[in-house]
Scaffold this active site. Sequence first.
Site, mmCIF file in Angstrom:
data_model
loop_
_atom_site.group_PDB
_atom_site.id
_atom_site.type_symbol
_atom_site.label_atom_id
_atom_site.label_comp_id
_atom_site.label_asym_id
_atom_site.label_seq_id
_atom_site.Cartn_x
_atom_site.Cartn_y
_atom_site.Cartn_z
ATOM 1 N N VAL A 99 0.853 -1.167 -0.019
ATOM 2 C CA VAL A 99 0.072 0.194 -0.019
ATOM 3 C C VAL A 99 0.968 1.110 0.060
ATOM 4 O O VAL A 99 1.701 1.567 1.068
ATOM 5 C CB VAL A 99 -0.928 0.065 1.265
ATOM 6 C CG1 VAL A 99 -1.959 1.329 1.217
ATOM 7 C CG2 VAL A 99 -1.681 -1.209 1.299
ATOM 8 N N PRO A 100 0.997 1.776 -1.097
ATOM 9 C CA PRO A 100 2.498 2.662 -1.289
ATOM 10 C C PRO A 100 2.233 4.112 -0.640
ATOM 11 O O PRO A 100 2.224 5.102 -1.432
ATOM 12 C CB PRO A 100 2.547 2.743 -2.915
ATOM 13 C CG PRO A 100 1.125 2.532 -3.333
ATOM 14 C CD PRO A 100 0.487 1.737 -2.249
ATOM 15 N N CYS A 101 2.475 3.978 0.522
ATOM 16 C CA CYS A 101 2.214 5.437 1.326
ATOM 17 C C CYS A 101 3.511 6.288 0.939
ATOM 18 O O CYS A 101 3.688 7.412 1.148
ATOM 19 C CB CYS A 101 2.152 5.136 3.031
ATOM 20 S SG CYS A 101 3.337 4.055 3.339
ATOM 21 N N HIS A 102 4.670 5.476 0.634
ATOM 22 C CA HIS A 102 5.683 6.334 -0.002
ATOM 23 C C HIS A 102 5.559 7.381 -0.828
ATOM 24 O O HIS A 102 6.240 8.200 -1.108
ATOM 25 C CB HIS A 102 6.977 5.343 0.021
ATOM 26 C CG HIS A 102 6.700 4.476 -1.484
ATOM 27 N ND1 HIS A 102 5.995 3.317 -1.101
ATOM 28 C CD2 HIS A 102 6.989 4.670 -2.449
ATOM 29 C CE1 HIS A 102 6.017 2.597 -2.242
ATOM 30 N NE2 HIS A 102 6.643 3.408 -3.189
#
EC number: 2.1.1.63
Length: 154
Positions: free
Chosen positions: A120-123
Amino acid sequence: MTTRWMDSPIGGLRIHASAGLITAIDFGAGKPRRTRSSDPLLDRAEQQLSEYFAGERTTFDLPLASEGSEFQKKVWAELQRIPYGETASYGDIARRLGYEPVISRAVGAANGANPIPILVPCHRVIGADGSLTGYAGGLERKKTLLDLEVPGLF
């Protein structure tokens, strides 16, 4: 619950799974003391993450489950819509969810509470001015992940 440790360019990762779903990824995990157990889901997760770090994968197709409020789950679902190699601001995420940008701090808090980073690409969420902003795994890890997707971005 089962776990799997793996080495990566951003340090050790511990992948957690339960009931056939990936539930968490922890940063900075130390090497395991026990031998590896066989788990097809964790095998797939490790393989897909290895492909991602090698620049061979841009999306993941793993079953995910995470505990959180309804708002957090909405934010996390929106994070998964940010394409590989692209970024969005906290305000962008708020707008996409139908909120005013003033709610961007709440989006940031939900982003920071994401239990399944990378998958889950919170970056991919950055400041409104295009700067690197907080990341649960540390800004150096965030920079490495973004540079992996778009070399020279930061």
